[in-house]
Design an enzyme around this catalytic site. Sequence first.
Site, PDB file in Angstrom:
ATOM      1  CG  HIS A   1     -23.506   1.158  -5.444  1.00  0.00           C
ATOM      2  ND1 HIS A   1     -23.369   2.203  -4.558  1.00  0.00           N
ATOM      3  CD2 HIS A   1     -22.272   0.603  -5.559  1.00  0.00           C
ATOM      4  CE1 HIS A   1     -22.118   2.263  -4.146  1.00  0.00           C
ATOM      5  NE2 HIS A   1     -21.419   1.310  -4.744  1.00  0.00           N
ATOM      6  CB  SER A   2     -21.112   1.919  -8.942  1.00  0.00           C
ATOM      7  OG  SER A   2     -19.876   2.226  -9.542  1.00  0.00           O
ATOM      8  CG  MET A   3     -22.808   0.565 -14.999  1.00  0.00           C
ATOM      9  SD  MET A   3     -22.245  -0.935 -15.860  1.00  0.00           S
ATOM     10  CE  MET A   3     -23.360  -2.156 -15.126  1.00  0.00           C
TER      11      MET A   3
ATOM     12  CB  ALA B   1     -26.114   5.591  -9.855  1.00  0.00           C
TER      13      ALA B   1
ATOM     14  CB  SER C   1     -26.090   4.458  -4.226  1.00  0.00           C
ATOM     15  OG  SER C   1     -25.118   3.926  -3.361  1.00  0.00           O
TER      16      SER C   1
END
Length: 257
Positions: free
Chosen positions: A95-97, A99, A123
């Site tokens: 998720h975020s970083m 990903a 994500s």
Amino acid sequence: MPGATAQFEKWVSVFRPSPDSAVRLVCLPHAGGSASFFFPVATALAPAVEVLAVQYPGRQTRRQEPGIDNIPEYADQIFAALRHLDDRPLALFGHSMGAVLAYEVALRMRDAGLPSPVRLFASGRRAPSRYRDEHVHAATDEQVLAELRALSGPNQAILADPEVLAMFLPAIRSDYTAIERYRHEPGRLLDCPVTVLTGDSDPRTTLDEARAWEEHTTGPTDLRVFSGGHFFHVERSTEVLELLTRSLSGQGAGTAH
């Protein structure tokens, strides 16, 4: 291999060991996040899926370690912790970083001649080739806090506790330095399926930026849009868990949905 075991134990938390699971899911947190964020995911998916939650340095059990301020080193270390897991198929969720780290770890798997992930779940993050002019890592502490509040992330309570915050800020700043300075290497493509998850009101990722993940793999891509902001996967956890369960079921792993 003692060295490999030590690297794994330092970097990975297994909250619900599931030795008979058909697949493992490696979960990589957002900037400032920690392995415990994925405890509910591990509980929900066991025993069919064994969840491995990555613990970054500078927080929780690793709070005495300095943070890492660049994505390549992050990915190298995580890959070293995971590369010997060859007894079961592996999927990646970031998720975020996280990903971007999942993408870079998957590239390292490919470069090493290892089996590709059965699926990469990207994500809450625009494609690796989509950049914005962001400088949170160089901002004042108050500006960093304003960013965290604006994203309405989990653990908002710690933002009001100066002592706890003082422990977390260095790791948060290192993570933001890593992701904001990151630039992908053009021409390096994955060959695994990619499922992109995004919130329809995420201020950090537009639908076009999310859709651009299709440029980074020769495998099929699938864009799933959820109601919510940057942390939509918390607000819509039931829907996200259902998606993960379907995608990682014996029939679904490795195929597009």
